[in-house]
Design a protein around this motif. Structure first.
Motif, PDB file in Angstrom:
ATOM      1  N   THR A 129      53.171  34.199  32.838  1.00 53.63           N
ATOM      2  CA  THR A 129      53.286  35.483  32.125  1.00 53.63           C
ATOM      3  C   THR A 129      54.653  36.112  32.367  1.00 53.63           C
ATOM      4  OG1 THR A 129      50.908  35.812  32.378  1.00 53.63           O
ATOM      5  CG2 THR A 129      52.228  37.747  31.801  1.00 53.63           C
ATOM      6  N   GLY A 130      55.133  36.053  33.604  1.00 53.39           N
ATOM      7  CA  GLY A 130      56.447  36.604  33.928  1.00 53.39           C
ATOM      8  C   GLY A 130      57.565  35.943  33.148  1.00 53.39           C
ATOM      9  N   ARG A 131      57.490  34.622  33.002  1.00 54.40           N
ATOM     10  CA  ARG A 131      58.522  33.894  32.252  1.00 54.40           C
ATOM     11  C   ARG A 131      58.568  34.335  30.795  1.00 54.40           C
ATOM     12  NH1 ARG A 131      57.056  27.954  33.703  1.00 54.40           N
ATOM     13  NH2 ARG A 131      55.564  28.848  35.137  1.00 54.40           N
ATOM     14  N   ILE A 132      57.410  34.636  30.230  1.00 55.19           N
ATOM     15  CA  ILE A 132      57.355  35.100  28.835  1.00 55.19           C
ATOM     16  C   ILE A 132      57.777  36.568  28.746  1.00 55.19           C
ATOM     17  CG2 ILE A 132      55.822  35.543  26.880  1.00 55.19           C
ATOM     18  CD1 ILE A 132      54.119  33.131  27.955  1.00 55.19           C
ATOM     19  N   MET A 133      57.208  37.396  29.616  1.00 51.09           N
ATOM     20  CA  MET A 133      57.476  38.842  29.564  1.00 51.09           C
ATOM     21  C   MET A 133      58.925  39.197  29.905  1.00 51.09           C
ATOM     22  SD  MET A 133      54.894  40.365  28.361  1.00 51.09           S
ATOM     23  CE  MET A 133      55.398  42.040  28.724  1.00 51.09           C
ATOM     24  N   TYR A 134      59.603  38.343  30.650  1.00 50.19           N
ATOM     25  CA  TYR A 134      61.015  38.569  30.983  1.00 50.19           C
ATOM     26  C   TYR A 134      61.849  38.715  29.717  1.00 50.19           C
ATOM     27  CZ  TYR A 134      65.592  37.824  33.154  1.00 50.19           C
ATOM     28  OH  TYR A 134      66.909  37.952  33.577  1.00 50.19           O
ATOM     29  N   HIS A 135      61.458  38.020  28.658  1.00 51.66           N
ATOM     30  CA  HIS A 135      62.202  38.063  27.395  1.00 51.66           C
ATOM     31  C   HIS A 135      61.696  39.148  26.446  1.00 51.66           C
ATOM     32  CE1 HIS A 135      64.291  34.441  28.555  1.00 51.66           C
ATOM     33  NE2 HIS A 135      63.128  33.923  28.901  1.00 51.66           N
ATOM     34  N   ILE A 136      60.547  39.714  26.730  1.00 48.05           N
ATOM     35  CA  ILE A 136      59.963  40.745  25.873  1.00 48.05           C
ATOM     36  C   ILE A 136      60.216  42.145  26.420  1.00 48.05           C
ATOM     37  CG2 ILE A 136      57.798  41.677  24.928  1.00 48.05           C
ATOM     38  CD1 ILE A 136      56.687  38.800  25.037  1.00 48.05           C
ATOM     39  N   ALA A 137      60.043  42.307  27.718  1.00 51.99           N
ATOM     40  CA  ALA A 137      60.082  43.635  28.349  1.00 51.99           C
ATOM     41  C   ALA A 137      61.457  44.284  28.268  1.00 51.99           C
ATOM     42  CB  ALA A 137      59.643  43.533  29.806  1.00 51.99           C
ATOM     43  N   ASP A 138      61.439  45.599  28.062  1.00 54.94           N
ATOM     44  CA  ASP A 138      62.682  46.380  28.123  1.00 54.94           C
ATOM     45  C   ASP A 138      63.147  46.485  29.564  1.00 54.94           C
ATOM     46  OD1 ASP A 138      62.977  47.292  25.299  1.00 54.94           O
ATOM     47  OD2 ASP A 138      61.003  48.146  25.715  1.00 54.94           O
ATOM     48  N   GLN A 148      65.072  37.098  42.452  1.00 61.84           N
ATOM     49  CA  GLN A 148      66.250  37.523  41.693  1.00 61.84           C
ATOM     50  C   GLN A 148      66.958  36.342  41.032  1.00 61.84           C
ATOM     51  OE1 GLN A 148      67.092  41.239  41.974  1.00 61.84           O
ATOM     52  NE2 GLN A 148      67.580  40.511  39.940  1.00 61.84           N
ATOM     53  N   SER A 149      66.950  35.176  41.675  1.00 62.91           N
ATOM     54  CA  SER A 149      67.606  34.012  41.069  1.00 62.91           C
ATOM     55  C   SER A 149      66.843  33.508  39.841  1.00 62.91           C
ATOM     56  CB  SER A 149      67.760  32.884  42.091  1.00 62.91           C
ATOM     57  OG  SER A 149      66.498  32.465  42.556  1.00 62.91           O
ATOM     58  N   ALA A 150      65.530  33.680  39.826  1.00 60.11           N
ATOM     59  CA  ALA A 150      64.724  33.272  38.674  1.00 60.11           C
ATOM     60  C   ALA A 150      64.822  34.286  37.537  1.00 60.11           C
ATOM     61  CB  ALA A 150      63.265  33.094  39.078  1.00 60.11           C
ATOM     62  N   TYR A 151      64.998  35.549  37.897  1.00 63.17           N
ATOM     63  CA  TYR A 151      65.087  36.637  36.917  1.00 63.17           C
ATOM     64  C   TYR A 151      66.370  37.433  37.174  1.00 63.17           C
ATOM     65  CZ  TYR A 151      59.983  35.922  36.461  1.00 63.17           C
ATOM     66  OH  TYR A 151      58.720  35.405  36.259  1.00 63.17           O
ATOM     67  N   PRO A 152      67.529  36.934  36.758  1.00 59.60           N
ATOM     68  CA  PRO A 152      68.808  37.581  37.100  1.00 59.60           C
ATOM     69  C   PRO A 152      68.951  39.034  36.619  1.00 59.60           C
ATOM     70  CG  PRO A 152      69.175  35.488  35.952  1.00 59.60           C
ATOM     71  CD  PRO A 152      67.706  35.724  35.991  1.00 59.60           C
ATOM     72  N   LYS A 153      68.330  39.373  35.485  1.00 60.42           N
ATOM     73  CA  LYS A 153      68.464  40.736  34.956  1.00 60.42           C
ATOM     74  C   LYS A 153      67.337  41.670  35.403  1.00 60.42           C
ATOM     75  CE  LYS A 153      69.522  38.757  30.853  1.00 60.42           C
ATOM     76  NZ  LYS A 153      69.405  38.712  29.414  1.00 60.42           N
ATOM     77  N   ALA A 154      66.439  41.161  36.241  1.00 57.86           N
ATOM     78  CA  ALA A 154      65.306  41.968  36.700  1.00 57.86           C
ATOM     79  C   ALA A 154      65.767  43.046  37.684  1.00 57.86           C
ATOM     80  CB  ALA A 154      64.271  41.088  37.377  1.00 57.86           C
ATOM     81  N   VAL A 155      64.977  44.096  37.769  1.00 55.84           N
ATOM     82  CA  VAL A 155      65.240  45.181  38.706  1.00 55.84           C
ATOM     83  C   VAL A 155      64.365  44.981  39.935  1.00 55.84           C
ATOM     84  CG1 VAL A 155      65.132  47.677  39.039  1.00 55.84           C
ATOM     85  CG2 VAL A 155      65.746  46.757  36.787  1.00 55.84           C
ATOM     86  N   PHE A 156      64.991  44.874  41.099  1.00 52.82           N
ATOM     87  CA  PHE A 156      64.212  44.758  42.333  1.00 52.82           C
ATOM     88  C   PHE A 156      63.730  46.150  42.699  1.00 52.82           C
ATOM     89  CE2 PHE A 156      64.205  45.070  47.046  1.00 52.82           C
ATOM     90  CZ  PHE A 156      63.045  44.326  47.243  1.00 52.82           C
ATOM     91  N   ALA A 157      62.412  46.317  42.783  1.00 51.60           N
ATOM     92  CA  ALA A 157      61.836  47.627  43.050  1.00 51.60           C
ATOM     93  C   ALA A 157      61.136  47.693  44.396  1.00 51.60           C
ATOM     94  CB  ALA A 157      60.842  47.980  41.942  1.00 51.60           C
ATOM     95  N   GLY A 158      61.028  46.587  45.101  1.00 55.92           N
ATOM     96  CA  GLY A 158      60.274  46.567  46.350  1.00 55.92           C
ATOM     97  C   GLY A 158      58.785  46.466  46.062  1.00 55.92           C
TER      98      GLY A 158
END
Length: 160
Positions: A129-138, A148-158
């Motif tokens: 689901t994360g792999r798909i939602m990474y391209h959909i989510a704002d 972070q290496s799998a999702y370079p543009k993701a926000v680390f929130a803890g």
């Protein structure tokens, strides 16, 4: 109900539900807001309106998968039409699981904000689901820095 903006939350059972519980607790402490929900369980958070939906795949049977996916797509499409007809939705927030994909696509196409939180149980490999939602989510949040290496543009929130 159309006059006040609400948020659609989508969560699953188990850890997804616990993460949503913690997220809602944080959100309610910062602002007063109303929400509706879609889940594969009963309503646990006193939503204005709650919709039940099954998982789009069976993790234990490859033969059931096409039928469940079709059922999930039809069910969530009808739920989204009902939600859009009766509520002024400002956006969608989800902690997973896969049942979020179809509603997220619909709301994204309609210009609504989509926020996804990858599971806190993921440390090294992304979820399907994360792999798909990474391209959909704002906005896409991760709870473990090792992702972070799998999702370079993701926000680390803890962790929630």
């Amino acid at each position: 109900m159309k006059d006040k903006s609400i948020t659609l939350i989508i969560y699953g059972r188990g850890g997804h539900k616990e993460q949503m519980k913690r997220l809602l607790s944080l959100m309610k402490s910062h602002a007063d807001f109303d929400f509706i929900s879609i889940s594969d369980t009963e309503d646990h958070f006193d939503s204005l309106k709650h919709f039940r939906c099954s998982e789009p795949r069976d993790k234990f049977s490859v033969w059931k998968a096409p039928f469940q996916l079709t059922n999930n797509a039809i069910t969530t499409l009808m739920q989204c039409v009902s939600i859009l007809k009766n509520f002024k939705v400002q956006g969608l927030v989800s902690t997973g699981p896969g049942m979020v994909v179809f509603p997220a696509l619909i709301f994204k196409l309609l210009g609504k904000k989509v926020i996804f939180l990858e599971s806190w149980s993921r440390f090294y490999t992304p979820s399907l689901t994360g792999r798909i939602m990474y391209h959909i989510a704002d906005t896409f949040y991760i709870q473990n820095e090792t992702l972070q290496s799998a999702y370079p543009k993701a926000v680390f929130a803890g962790r929630l």
